[in-house]
Design a protein around this motif. Sequence first.
Motif, short mmCIF file in Angstrom:
data_model
loop_
_atom_site.label_atom_id
_atom_site.label_comp_id
_atom_site.label_asym_id
_atom_site.label_seq_id
_atom_site.Cartn_x
_atom_site.Cartn_y
_atom_site.Cartn_z
N LEU A 57 -1.18 -41.68 -7.82
CA LEU A 57 -1.10 -41.43 -6.38
C LEU A 57 0.28 -41.77 -5.83
CD1 LEU A 57 -4.56 -42.68 -5.10
CD2 LEU A 57 -3.77 -40.33 -5.29
N SER B 37 3.20 -40.98 -6.79
CA SER B 37 4.22 -39.93 -6.76
C SER B 37 3.76 -38.70 -5.98
CB SER B 37 4.58 -39.54 -8.20
OG SER B 37 3.39 -39.21 -8.88
N CYS B 38 2.59 -38.78 -5.34
CA CYS B 38 2.04 -37.63 -4.61
C CYS B 38 2.81 -37.37 -3.33
CB CYS B 38 0.57 -37.87 -4.27
SG CYS B 38 -0.52 -37.42 -5.61
N ASN C 200 -0.98 -34.01 -0.22
CA ASN C 200 -2.33 -34.53 -0.44
C ASN C 200 -3.42 -33.56 0.00
OD1 ASN C 200 -1.35 -36.82 -1.55
ND2 ASN C 200 -1.45 -38.02 0.34
N THR D 179 -5.11 -29.41 -4.23
CA THR D 179 -4.04 -29.79 -5.14
C THR D 179 -4.54 -30.89 -6.06
OG1 THR D 179 -3.21 -31.51 -3.69
CG2 THR D 179 -2.32 -29.30 -3.35
N CYS E 134 -3.15 -33.69 -6.50
CA CYS E 134 -3.03 -34.94 -5.75
C CYS E 134 -4.22 -35.12 -4.80
CB CYS E 134 -1.74 -34.96 -4.94
SG CYS E 134 -0.38 -35.69 -5.83
N LEU F 62 -6.77 -38.21 -4.79
CA LEU F 62 -6.99 -39.03 -3.61
C LEU F 62 -8.47 -39.07 -3.26
CD1 LEU F 62 -5.58 -40.66 -1.41
CD2 LEU F 62 -5.49 -38.59 -0.03
#
Lengths: 287, 301
Positions: free
Chosen positions: A43, A45-46, A49, A53, A55, A59
């Motif tokens: 998370l 480097s996300c 959001n 995706t 990411c 999440l």
Amino acid sequence: MSWVTWRQHSREAALAGSILALIAAFLVFEWIQMSSASLQLGLGSCRDNNAGTACGQALNSYMQNFFGMSVTVRYALTALPALLGVFVAAPLLAREVEQGTHTFIWTQSITRTRWFTIKVGLLAFFTVVSASALAGAVTWWHQPLDQMYGNGQWTFYEVTGPVPIAYAVFALALGLAVGSVILRTVPAMAATLLVFVVTRVAIQSWRPWFLAPMTKELPLPASDTSLRGAFEVSTPTVNSLHGVVDLVVYQPADRFWTFQAIETGIFLFLALLLIGISAWSLRHRIH
Amino acid sequence: MNSVIEARDLGKRFGSTWALHSCSVRIPSGRVVALIGPNGAGKTTFLRLSAGLVEPTAGHIEVLGWSPQAQPTLVLPRIGFVAQERPLYGRFKVKELLELGRRLNPRWDADLAQSRMKRLGIPLERPARQLSGGHRAQVALTMVLAKRPDMLLLDEPVAGLDPLARREFLQNLMEAVADNNLSVVLSSHIVSELERTCDYLIILGEGQIQVAGGIDDLVNQHRVLVGPRAGHEVEGDPTVIRFSHTERQTTLLVRTDGRGISPEWEVHQVGLEDIVLAYLSRPTARSIPRPELAESPAGRP
């Protein structure tokens, strides 16, 4: 007198200490869990959001794991001041009078005013120290959670900053005042709980209007990030010149500390009034 | 110091009830004073006013020359107050209660407290709530004696004790009083043991002082008169405390020095217990409405 206070309340102190230690341990444990999960899911480097995706999915699973827990922690923490008021403050005078021991302690060579001042002073000191430590711990603890809340700081408004300390001081003063008026332990405890909850809910409902909120129209579907960190008061969907939009009524992020100061002020002011009531009762009502 | 307690028109109202009213009395120092009256007569209120636990609604009270409400720092170290229930912190061990006494009282006599506990065989390690009634009363008494007070205020100190514990307690109290030249005010509704213990009497009825004075004086100042059947006019006479009529004769208990009584009355001495009972049975009878009458004549022990 501090020895007497300590001897008299060592059990409560031990209990309070254990509760605080348990909470601290739990916070540390959950923090480690959250941090390692966040690391595992990548998370950190996300950037994007949005749902769909990779990411977004990460999440989502993170939230499923920790959202419920964080809500529980918040509720548990907001209940602590009530416990203090109900179990420590309300019986402080009421139990002495109920058991008649006030006639014993107030006829030692110490005036009741001095007795009250020392006792309440010590209690207030430990309350402020523990509430501050706890608020600090929560501030540190919720950092890993900030990513999953759009308005991280507002979500933890009631358990960080000076506000929870003010709640604790208020609960203490409330218990003392109610106990000094009712003078019977169990009814005083019940009344303290009731008044505490009513006051907290009332101020909480007033909170969005501490300062006049701002409004902003967001076209649907909303994907604007300019309101990140704001406290949304309401989001009615309305027809406007620009078509159907979300009309966001909100308090901006930079008002967080102003609101903390206002609410702290309110509860400390109430606490002062309540201490006045107990001091008056102590002097004129109790015999 | 001439008087330990001086009250002027003292009154205390709880809600709409006057627990004590128009109470004027001057209690001389060095006496053991019995405060007598039925339950609800105002004994506890009087003692609590003296200890500064209660604020007067009307009038003034001075204890050892100071106001217990306005000058508690002067009064509290010099008095020892024990409430009727002998409240103690139940979770405190006896030795912790003594430690409490040491920390909260500047004149605390730790040796006295220790030696009394030892002499009475009260274990220092026992929590107060596990003490027997007699031991509890003794611990409470020790707590006030070790303050080295000038005066003790004891509310029903022997109530609830068995006869043996009662006698031991009173004996013990009297020794302490003699050793330390203490003034004592104790309330009671038991008359029988007072004559041995006390030398001054205050009778309270319905919140007012009926009579106050040295016991010997009171006995000297009351007579039973027996004579031919009298009319109802004697019943209105303020000096008549009690009257009873038979068909042919009338018996009166009268406050009098024995002089100036018309010869048709046969005059008898009367004991303390009868005097007390006469007042108790007529709570409206008053002999001492004014403080100067409550003063003891010079030359009393």
